[in-house]
Design a protein around this motif. Structure first.
Motif, PDB file in Angstrom:
ATOM      1  N   GLY A 172       0.439  -1.049   0.077  1.00 39.88           N
ATOM      2  CA  GLY A 172       0.273   0.017   0.585  1.00 39.88           C
ATOM      3  C   GLY A 172       0.726   0.767   0.355  1.00 39.88           C
ATOM      4  O   GLY A 172       2.122   1.061   0.145  1.00 39.88           O
ATOM      5  N   ARG A 173      -0.283   2.351  -0.575  1.00 39.43           N
ATOM      6  CA  ARG A 173       0.479   3.633   0.041  1.00 39.43           C
ATOM      7  C   ARG A 173       1.075   4.359   1.414  1.00 39.43           C
ATOM      8  O   ARG A 173      -0.279   4.472   1.727  1.00 39.43           O
ATOM      9  N   VAL A 174       2.231   4.386   2.015  1.00 39.01           N
ATOM     10  CA  VAL A 174       2.215   4.652   2.990  1.00 39.01           C
ATOM     11  C   VAL A 174       3.450   6.560   2.806  1.00 39.01           C
ATOM     12  O   VAL A 174       3.626   7.149   1.846  1.00 39.01           O
ATOM     13  N   ALA A 175       2.275   7.171   3.533  1.00 41.07           N
ATOM     14  CA  ALA A 175       3.361   8.408   3.887  1.00 41.07           C
ATOM     15  C   ALA A 175       2.733   9.222   4.846  1.00 41.07           C
ATOM     16  O   ALA A 175       2.344   8.797   6.044  1.00 41.07           O
ATOM     17  N   VAL A 176       4.438   9.837   5.860  1.00 46.59           N
ATOM     18  CA  VAL A 176       4.197  10.330   6.705  1.00 46.59           C
ATOM     19  C   VAL A 176       3.422  11.565   6.850  1.00 46.59           C
ATOM     20  O   VAL A 176       4.044  12.577   6.078  1.00 46.59           O
TER      21      VAL A 176
ATOM     22  N   ALA B 145       7.639   4.737   4.257  1.00 48.51           N
ATOM     23  CA  ALA B 145       6.649   6.156   2.958  1.00 48.51           C
ATOM     24  C   ALA B 145       7.756   5.532   2.202  1.00 48.51           C
ATOM     25  O   ALA B 145       8.556   6.266   1.590  1.00 48.51           O
ATOM     26  N   THR B 146       7.061   6.556   1.109  1.00 48.10           N
ATOM     27  CA  THR B 146       7.805   7.601  -0.531  1.00 48.10           C
ATOM     28  C   THR B 146       6.805   9.080  -0.375  1.00 48.10           C
ATOM     29  O   THR B 146       7.433   9.542  -0.795  1.00 48.10           O
ATOM     30  N   ALA B 147       5.948   9.331   0.809  1.00 46.28           N
ATOM     31  CA  ALA B 147       5.669  10.552   0.614  1.00 46.28           C
ATOM     32  C   ALA B 147       5.936  11.750   1.563  1.00 46.28           C
ATOM     33  O   ALA B 147       5.377  10.170   2.349  1.00 46.28           O
ATOM     34  N   LEU B 148       5.607  12.939   2.127  1.00 49.51           N
ATOM     35  CA  LEU B 148       5.442  13.228   3.150  1.00 49.51           C
ATOM     36  C   LEU B 148       4.318  14.187   3.047  1.00 49.51           C
ATOM     37  O   LEU B 148       4.100  14.579   1.725  1.00 49.51           O
ATOM     38  N   VAL B 149       3.403  14.201   3.864  1.00 51.62           N
ATOM     39  CA  VAL B 149       2.461  15.386   3.478  1.00 51.62           C
ATOM     40  C   VAL B 149       1.960  16.787   4.529  1.00 51.62           C
ATOM     41  O   VAL B 149       2.781  16.060   5.458  1.00 51.62           O
TER      42      VAL B 149
ATOM     43  N   GLU C 161       8.024  25.698   3.571  1.00 52.73           N
ATOM     44  CA  GLU C 161       8.551  24.834   3.827  1.00 52.73           C
ATOM     45  C   GLU C 161       9.001  24.725   1.920  1.00 52.73           C
ATOM     46  O   GLU C 161       9.425  23.051   2.113  1.00 52.73           O
ATOM     47  N   PHE C 162       9.215  25.762   1.299  1.00 52.40           N
ATOM     48  CA  PHE C 162       9.847  25.672   0.199  1.00 52.40           C
ATOM     49  C   PHE C 162      11.394  24.929   0.278  1.00 52.40           C
ATOM     50  O   PHE C 162      12.017  24.719  -0.338  1.00 52.40           O
ATOM     51  N   GLU C 163      12.628  25.927   1.804  1.00 54.04           N
ATOM     52  CA  GLU C 163      13.120  25.481   1.514  1.00 54.04           C
ATOM     53  C   GLU C 163      13.325  23.872   2.554  1.00 54.04           C
ATOM     54  O   GLU C 163      14.264  23.499   2.271  1.00 54.04           O
ATOM     55  N   MET C 164      12.174  23.535   3.536  1.00 51.04           N
ATOM     56  CA  MET C 164      12.272  22.164   3.591  1.00 51.04           C
ATOM     57  C   MET C 164      12.148  21.287   2.702  1.00 51.04           C
ATOM     58  O   MET C 164      12.727  19.992   3.031  1.00 51.04           O
ATOM     59  N   ASN C 165      11.564  21.723   1.545  1.00 51.44           N
ATOM     60  CA  ASN C 165      11.527  20.805   0.676  1.00 51.44           C
ATOM     61  C   ASN C 165      12.635  20.752  -0.205  1.00 51.44           C
ATOM     62  O   ASN C 165      13.257  19.217  -0.883  1.00 51.44           O
TER      63      ASN C 165
ATOM     64  N   LEU D 205      18.433  15.393   0.398  1.00 56.27           N
ATOM     65  CA  LEU D 205      18.524  13.758   0.979  1.00 56.27           C
ATOM     66  C   LEU D 205      17.770  12.830   1.266  1.00 56.27           C
ATOM     67  O   LEU D 205      18.917  12.001   0.758  1.00 56.27           O
ATOM     68  N   ALA D 206      16.086  13.029   0.509  1.00 56.12           N
ATOM     69  CA  ALA D 206      15.695  11.678  -0.332  1.00 56.12           C
ATOM     70  C   ALA D 206      15.250  12.242  -1.573  1.00 56.12           C
ATOM     71  O   ALA D 206      13.597  12.267  -1.495  1.00 56.12           O
ATOM     72  N   PRO D 207      15.715  12.019  -2.515  1.00 57.06           N
ATOM     73  CA  PRO D 207      14.788  12.394  -4.144  1.00 57.06           C
ATOM     74  C   PRO D 207      13.694  11.283  -4.102  1.00 57.06           C
ATOM     75  O   PRO D 207      12.978  11.679  -5.151  1.00 57.06           O
ATOM     76  N   ASP D 208      13.918  10.390  -4.064  1.00 55.77           N
ATOM     77  CA  ASP D 208      12.576   9.298  -4.045  1.00 55.77           C
ATOM     78  C   ASP D 208      11.745   9.949  -3.273  1.00 55.77           C
ATOM     79  O   ASP D 208      10.596   9.043  -3.065  1.00 55.77           O
ATOM     80  N   ILE D 209      11.533  10.211  -2.337  1.00 57.72           N
ATOM     81  CA  ILE D 209      10.076  10.511  -1.542  1.00 57.72           C
ATOM     82  C   ILE D 209       9.560  12.225  -1.499  1.00 57.72           C
ATOM     83  O   ILE D 209      11.148  13.111  -1.636  1.00 57.72           O
ATOM     84  N   GLU D 210       8.636  12.389  -2.499  1.00 58.39           N
ATOM     85  CA  GLU D 210       7.701  13.101  -2.665  1.00 58.39           C
ATOM     86  C   GLU D 210       7.046  14.276  -1.855  1.00 58.39           C
ATOM     87  O   GLU D 210       6.226  13.359  -0.642  1.00 58.39           O
ATOM     88  N   THR D 211       7.186  15.286  -1.543  1.00 54.35           N
ATOM     89  CA  THR D 211       6.100  15.887  -0.653  1.00 54.35           C
ATOM     90  C   THR D 211       5.334  16.381  -0.983  1.00 54.35           C
ATOM     91  O   THR D 211       5.230  17.137  -2.800  1.00 54.35           O
ATOM     92  N   VAL D 212       3.895  16.042  -0.103  1.00 57.29           N
ATOM     93  CA  VAL D 212       2.257  16.648  -0.662  1.00 57.29           C
ATOM     94  C   VAL D 212       1.835  17.171  -0.098  1.00 57.29           C
ATOM     95  O   VAL D 212       1.421  17.721   1.203  1.00 57.29           O
TER      96      VAL D 212
END
Ligand code: PNS
Length: 167
Positions: free
Chosen positions: A6-10, A89-93, A105-109, A115-122
């Motif tokens: 399943g799709r997991v997000a943090v 998780a593959t995403a941050l929300v 948020e732009f800076e944190m993004n 650090l982790a190009p494979d984890i997308e922030t939504v």
């Protein structure tokens, strides 16, 4: 649950304390992902000391989200992306309230992406009724004894009155 079934997000945050604005984002995100893990940061580095301990903040989140079947909550004390990896998780929300949130948020993004190009922030836009709501404002209102019952879950309102209320 892991990323394989399943799709997991943090959904990370200080949650000092959780507000109805946080809950709005959590409920909406829980409908998009199979599992939503709420990550309660142990000690936020960029902020002052928290009012509530990590254990208290965790308990408030657990109680406020107990009706959501696909939401789990855990305190973390590492880089956010490492916590996300640990949970599969593959995403941050994140929730966005106003343009003023954007720069932070732009800076944190950019940092998290490096650090982790494979984890997308939504990003989910705050619902209009919560676009002004932040934990620090609620704490300030509680300090002066004004009503906060429509801003935070009941367990939090009670705890804030106990901790901050001027009697
Ligand atoms: O609710 P907050 O205080 O805006 O949440 C901030 C949080 C928890 C998202 C941020 O402090 C965080 O990601 N902390 C973990 C440390 C980390 O990964 N830092 C690098 C990204 S800036």
């Amino acid at each position: 649950m892991t990323a394989t079934n399943g799709r997991v997000a943090v959904c990370p945050g200080s949650y000092d304390p959780i507000t109805n604005g946080h809950l709005d984002i959590i409920e909406r995100a829980s409908r998009v992902f199979d599992l939503l893990v709420i990550g309660v940061v142990n000690e936020p580095i960029r902020k002052q000391r928290t009012l509530f301990s990590a254990e208290e903040r965790l308990q408030f989140v657990l109680q406020a989200t107990e009706k959501l079947g696909n939401v789990e909550t855990e305190v973390f004390d590492t880089l956010l992306v490492d916590f996300a990896r640990k949970r599969g998780a593959t995403a941050l929300v994140k929730g966005l309230r106003a343009i003023s949130d954007f720069e932070y948020e732009f800076e944190m993004n950019q940092l998290n992406r490096k650090l982790a190009p494979d984890i997308e922030t939504v990003y989910l836009m705050a619902s209009p009724q919560y676009s002004f709501l932040r934990s620090s404002g609620v704490k300030e209102i509680a300090t002066f004894g004004a009503a906060i019952s429509d801003l935070v879950p009941p367990v939090v309102a009670e705890a804030l009155q106990d901790r901050l209320g001027r009697s």
